[in-house]
Design a protein around this motif. Structure first.
Motif, PDB file in Angstrom:
ATOM      1  N   SER A  33      21.198  18.991  13.837  1.00 46.86           N
ATOM      2  CA  SER A  33      19.861  18.931  14.600  1.00 46.86           C
ATOM      3  C   SER A  33      19.222  17.846  13.925  1.00 46.86           C
ATOM      4  CB  SER A  33      19.224  20.275  14.326  1.00 46.86           C
ATOM      5  OG  SER A  33      19.827  21.120  14.939  1.00 46.86           O
ATOM      6  N   PHE A  34      18.241  17.011  14.758  1.00 46.99           N
ATOM      7  CA  PHE A  34      17.612  15.788  14.216  1.00 46.99           C
ATOM      8  C   PHE A  34      16.088  16.193  14.395  1.00 46.99           C
ATOM      9  CE2 PHE A  34      15.427  11.857  15.308  1.00 46.99           C
ATOM     10  CZ  PHE A  34      16.023  11.096  14.102  1.00 46.99           C
ATOM     11  N   PHE A  35      15.267  15.826  13.314  1.00 49.63           N
ATOM     12  CA  PHE A  35      13.937  15.936  13.253  1.00 49.63           C
ATOM     13  C   PHE A  35      13.341  14.521  12.902  1.00 49.63           C
ATOM     14  CE2 PHE A  35      15.902  19.987  12.738  1.00 49.63           C
ATOM     15  CZ  PHE A  35      15.323  20.745  13.334  1.00 49.63           C
ATOM     16  N   GLU A  36      12.642  14.000  13.710  1.00 50.86           N
ATOM     17  CA  GLU A  36      11.765  13.048  13.304  1.00 50.86           C
ATOM     18  C   GLU A  36      10.464  13.415  12.381  1.00 50.86           C
ATOM     19  OE1 GLU A  36       8.450  10.731  15.074  1.00 50.86           O
ATOM     20  OE2 GLU A  36       9.935   9.136  15.578  1.00 50.86           O
ATOM     21  N   ASP A  37      10.225  12.674  11.178  1.00 48.82           N
ATOM     22  CA  ASP A  37       9.271  13.186  10.238  1.00 48.82           C
ATOM     23  C   ASP A  37       8.153  12.138  10.104  1.00 48.82           C
ATOM     24  OD1 ASP A  37       7.680  15.280   9.564  1.00 48.82           O
ATOM     25  OD2 ASP A  37       8.672  15.230   7.562  1.00 48.82           O
ATOM     26  N   ILE A  38       8.001  10.936  10.769  1.00 46.52           N
ATOM     27  CA  ILE A  38       7.514   9.772  10.208  1.00 46.52           C
ATOM     28  C   ILE A  38       5.928   9.995   9.712  1.00 46.52           C
ATOM     29  CG2 ILE A  38       6.237   7.682  11.087  1.00 46.52           C
ATOM     30  CD1 ILE A  38       9.087   6.702  12.336  1.00 46.52           C
ATOM     31  N   ALA A  39       5.558  11.045  10.600  1.00 43.54           N
ATOM     32  CA  ALA A  39       4.174  11.444  10.262  1.00 43.54           C
ATOM     33  C   ALA A  39       3.889  11.721   8.837  1.00 43.54           C
ATOM     34  CB  ALA A  39       3.460  12.262  11.296  1.00 43.54           C
TER      35      ALA A  39
ATOM     36  N   GLN B  78       4.875  -2.331  11.093  1.00 43.37           N
ATOM     37  CA  GLN B  78       4.779  -0.960  10.898  1.00 43.37           C
ATOM     38  C   GLN B  78       5.930  -0.194  11.808  1.00 43.37           C
ATOM     39  OE1 GLN B  78       0.984   0.718  11.868  1.00 43.37           O
ATOM     40  NE2 GLN B  78       1.573   2.793  11.969  1.00 43.37           N
ATOM     41  N   LEU B  79       6.543   0.745  11.131  1.00 44.19           N
ATOM     42  CA  LEU B  79       7.404   1.615  11.888  1.00 44.19           C
ATOM     43  C   LEU B  79       6.667   2.561  12.814  1.00 44.19           C
ATOM     44  CD1 LEU B  79       9.808   2.312   8.734  1.00 44.19           C
ATOM     45  CD2 LEU B  79      10.603   0.881  10.680  1.00 44.19           C
ATOM     46  N   VAL B  80       7.255   2.692  14.122  1.00 44.86           N
ATOM     47  CA  VAL B  80       6.415   3.413  14.826  1.00 44.86           C
ATOM     48  C   VAL B  80       7.275   4.872  15.205  1.00 44.86           C
ATOM     49  CG1 VAL B  80       5.519   3.733  17.270  1.00 44.86           C
ATOM     50  CG2 VAL B  80       5.423   1.494  16.078  1.00 44.86           C
TER      51      VAL B  80
ATOM     52  N   GLU C 182       0.764  -1.034  -0.002  1.00 46.26           N
ATOM     53  CA  GLU C 182       0.131   0.124  -0.120  1.00 46.26           C
ATOM     54  C   GLU C 182       0.901   1.278  -0.066  1.00 46.26           C
ATOM     55  OE1 GLU C 182      -2.558  -0.253   3.255  1.00 46.26           O
ATOM     56  OE2 GLU C 182      -3.423  -2.029   3.079  1.00 46.26           O
ATOM     57  N   GLY C 183       0.564   2.102  -0.928  1.00 47.33           N
ATOM     58  CA  GLY C 183       1.701   3.356  -0.975  1.00 47.33           C
ATOM     59  C   GLY C 183       1.001   4.276  -0.004  1.00 47.33           C
ATOM     60  N   ILE C 184       2.223   4.935   0.714  1.00 48.26           N
ATOM     61  CA  ILE C 184       2.080   5.899   1.659  1.00 48.26           C
ATOM     62  C   ILE C 184       2.299   7.253   1.121  1.00 48.26           C
ATOM     63  CG2 ILE C 184       2.678   6.580   4.018  1.00 48.26           C
ATOM     64  CD1 ILE C 184       3.699   3.857   4.307  1.00 48.26           C
ATOM     65  N   PRO C 185       1.344   8.054   0.707  1.00 48.93           N
ATOM     66  CA  PRO C 185       1.576   9.603   0.244  1.00 48.93           C
ATOM     67  C   PRO C 185       1.858  10.342   1.299  1.00 48.93           C
ATOM     68  CG  PRO C 185      -0.902   9.238   0.404  1.00 48.93           C
ATOM     69  CD  PRO C 185      -0.143   7.831   0.697  1.00 48.93           C
ATOM     70  N   ALA C 186       2.748  11.434   0.906  1.00 55.46           N
ATOM     71  CA  ALA C 186       3.032  12.449   1.991  1.00 55.46           C
ATOM     72  C   ALA C 186       1.998  13.339   2.104  1.00 55.46           C
ATOM     73  CB  ALA C 186       4.445  13.068   1.547  1.00 55.46           C
ATOM     74  N   PRO C 187       1.430  13.663   3.338  1.00 58.81           N
ATOM     75  CA  PRO C 187       0.261  14.408   3.563  1.00 58.81           C
ATOM     76  C   PRO C 187       0.424  16.174   3.243  1.00 58.81           C
ATOM     77  CG  PRO C 187       1.106  13.718   5.764  1.00 58.81           C
ATOM     78  CD  PRO C 187       1.661  13.028   4.438  1.00 58.81           C
ATOM     79  N   ARG C 188       1.663  16.323   3.084  1.00 57.99           N
ATOM     80  CA  ARG C 188       2.331  17.430   2.949  1.00 57.99           C
ATOM     81  C   ARG C 188       3.638  17.623   2.264  1.00 57.99           C
ATOM     82  NH1 ARG C 188       6.046  19.154   6.298  1.00 57.99           N
ATOM     83  NH2 ARG C 188       6.103  18.465   8.501  1.00 57.99           N
ATOM     84  N   ALA C 189       4.231  18.685   1.908  1.00 53.49           N
ATOM     85  CA  ALA C 189       5.623  18.561   1.348  1.00 53.49           C
ATOM     86  C   ALA C 189       6.595  18.051   2.445  1.00 53.49           C
ATOM     87  CB  ALA C 189       6.058  20.016   0.768  1.00 53.49           C
ATOM     88  N   ILE C 190       7.637  17.276   1.998  1.00 52.32           N
ATOM     89  CA  ILE C 190       8.629  16.796   2.695  1.00 52.32           C
ATOM     90  C   ILE C 190       9.117  17.731   3.597  1.00 52.32           C
ATOM     91  CG2 ILE C 190      10.910  15.639   2.827  1.00 52.32           C
ATOM     92  CD1 ILE C 190       8.429  13.937   1.841  1.00 52.32           C
ATOM     93  N   ALA C 191       9.400  17.504   4.850  1.00 54.66           N
ATOM     94  CA  ALA C 191       9.896  18.633   5.873  1.00 54.66           C
ATOM     95  C   ALA C 191      11.149  19.139   5.691  1.00 54.66           C
ATOM     96  CB  ALA C 191      10.071  18.200   7.458  1.00 54.66           C
ATOM     97  N   SER C 192      11.470  20.089   4.508  1.00 57.44           N
ATOM     98  CA  SER C 192      12.496  20.664   4.128  1.00 57.44           C
ATOM     99  C   SER C 192      12.540  22.150   4.480  1.00 57.44           C
ATOM    100  CB  SER C 192      12.518  20.530   2.678  1.00 57.44           C
ATOM    101  OG  SER C 192      11.663  21.344   1.876  1.00 57.44           O
ATOM    102  N   ASP C 193      11.299  22.458   5.114  1.00 58.51           N
ATOM    103  CA  ASP C 193      11.083  23.907   5.732  1.00 58.51           C
ATOM    104  C   ASP C 193      11.482  23.854   7.065  1.00 58.51           C
ATOM    105  OD1 ASP C 193       8.930  22.639   6.078  1.00 58.51           O
ATOM    106  OD2 ASP C 193       7.550  24.346   5.631  1.00 58.51           O
TER     107      ASP C 193
END
Length: 458
Positions: free
Chosen positions: A303-309, A320-322, A278-289
């Motif tokens: 600096s580290f930012f988790e962005d799994i959501a 599933q990765l959590v 099942e494809g997982i589309p990005a709900p918004r632009a990748i967190a490049s901002d």
């Protein structure tokens, strides 16, 4: 139908883009006639005419193979286009039609500018001619006059760097020598459009790097069509990318989007019919901002930012990765880390079904999509079977490399199997972001911490 031969420029359709388009491909299809036996060719050339003369139904002695079906796209001047797809998908056929060495069965190709091509090994040169003779012949085909070839000849020979073999027949060359000479020719052809078909994969490391340096300079002003199975090279060189599958245009998008979709498709094929992705589309632009701290400290600060959501990718129903967490080697979270510091990366997942041999891994990539470093858990210790509902925690301890300033993304995955044979149950692109600030210039993709770098004058 319109097509072009190398070096020939044709007018483009008035579609509003005008001279901004370097190559226009419109509804191109290519059908090959496949004969089971050599004598069937003779039958096909004679018997249908005879059958028609006597009013009988004409019989075909071949079967049709459609290498391409209704392919359409435009390439703007100065654009770099990647072409990806599995072997036999029609990539090379498409490039040969663009270059004018094949005629499409239907459709039109219009080219605005001089085309130079490095197609599959064995095309373009006469094996009985020497390297010198093939240089003059190939340059003439590309539209260069004898005087222009004379002026470029020594530079071509120097770039190819094949020594005295330049006076030997091409049939005596190794595959690497062949590519050296072919690339040297197109480098000095003053082309507006370069077409490269997987040819650089047979060159040695030194020559390949020399070619890539040329390509990076060329794409500052020229148009490049680049075919490769090396996703990192496509990401590094190409702005956009088309994916051809079984002769049809499956996708045309940015290089990153097309390669991600193609990678997922390949994984599905490897997994077979037992699993559904099942494809997982990005709900918004990748967190490049995401804003990184602006304070620049000596050496390297990350600096580290988790962005799994917000990450895109694919998954099955089996795992599933959590979460992804990073801390210092004492397990203490922090807002930022420094180059050379020991870190503890923790990736958590949950099994939705039994996983016989779970593997969790990650890859850190730069903005061009090039893989810099990564690791997986297979072989580190005996891992028991993960039953449905059980949690899995992967722990990686490593020294943070000395990275140049910039943004880096982390791809993470949980799979079942071995490194050589496995199925990815959850794969996420850009699941975490590293933002790096360095107070000094770093050389190379990844630097290492030096204990000393000094100079003494005596």
């Amino acid at each position: 139908m319109s097509s072009s031969s190398p070096g020939e420029a044709l007018p483009l359709n008035d579609d509003g883009l005008g001279d901004a388009v370097a190559v226009s491909v419109r509804n191109v299809s290519k059908c090959f006639q496949i004969y089971s036996k050599p004598e069937d060719r003779l039958k096909q050339s004679v018997l249908p005419r005879v059958q028609g003369m006597f009013g009988r139904m004409k019989k075909s002695y071949f079967r049709e193979f459609w290498a391409l079906r209704n392919i359409s796209f435009d390439i703007r001047k100065g654009e770099t286009l990647g072409v990806i797809g599995r072997n036999g998908s029609g990539k090379s056929t498409l490039l040969q039609i663009i270059c004018g060495t094949l005629t499409p069965t239907s459709g039109a190709v219009e080219v605005n500018g001089r085309v130079a091509a490095l197609l599959e090994l064995g095309s373009g040169f006469n094996p009985e001619f020497t390297g010198r003779e093939n240089i003059y012949m190939s340059c003439a085909v590309l539209g260069l006059s004898p005087e222009m070839i004379d002026a470029r000849y020594e530079k071509i020979v120097a770039f190819a760097d094949i020594g005295d073999f330049i006076e030997q027949p091409i049939k005596t060359y190794s595959s690497g020598m062949y590519v050296r000479l072919a690339f040297a020719v197109i480098v000095h052809a003053d082309a507006d459009i370069l077409v490269i078909d997987e040819a650089l994969s047979v060159g040695d490391t030194v020559f390949t790097q020399k070619c890539k340096r040329f390509l990076r300079k060329f794409i500052e002003t020229g148009t490049l069509i680049f075919v490769s199975h090396d996703a990192a090279s496509v990401l590094a060189l190409c702005q956009s990318c088309i994916w051809i599958d079984k002769g049809e245009l499956r996708m045309q998008s940015t290089a990153k989007t097309s390669i991600n979709a193609y990678t997922q498709d390949c994984m599905e094929i490897i997994a077979g019919d037992d699993l559904r992705f099942e494809g997982i589309p990005a709900p918004r632009a990748i967190a490049s901002d995401i804003k990184a701290p602006q304070q620049i400290v000596p050496e390297v600060q990350a600096s580290f930012f988790e962005d799994i959501a917000n990450a895109e990718g694919w998954k099955t129903q089996n795992a599933q990765l959590v979460s992804i967490r990073i801390a210092n080697d004492k397990g203490q979270p922090a807002a930022s880390f420094f180059g050379g510091e020991m870190l503890e990366l923790t990736i958590s997942a949950v099994a939705k079904a039994q996983i016989a041999s779970p593997i969790i891994g990650f890859i850190v990539k730069d903005r061009s999509g090039q893989s810099l470093f990564g690791e997986h858990t297979y072989g580190e210790s005996a891992v028991p079977v993960a039953e449905a509902g059980q949690n899995l925690i992967a722990r990686f301890v490593f020294a943070l490399p000395m990275l140049p300033s910039g943004d880096y993304s982390m791809t993470v995955s949980i799979a079942d199997g071995t490194p050589l044979s496995h199925v990815h149950h959850h794969w996420l692109h850009d699941a975490a972001i590293l933002k790096v600030l360095s107070s000094r210039e770093r050389h190379g993709l990844v630097s290492i911490p030096f204990k000393e770098a000094s100079i003494t004058v005596i």
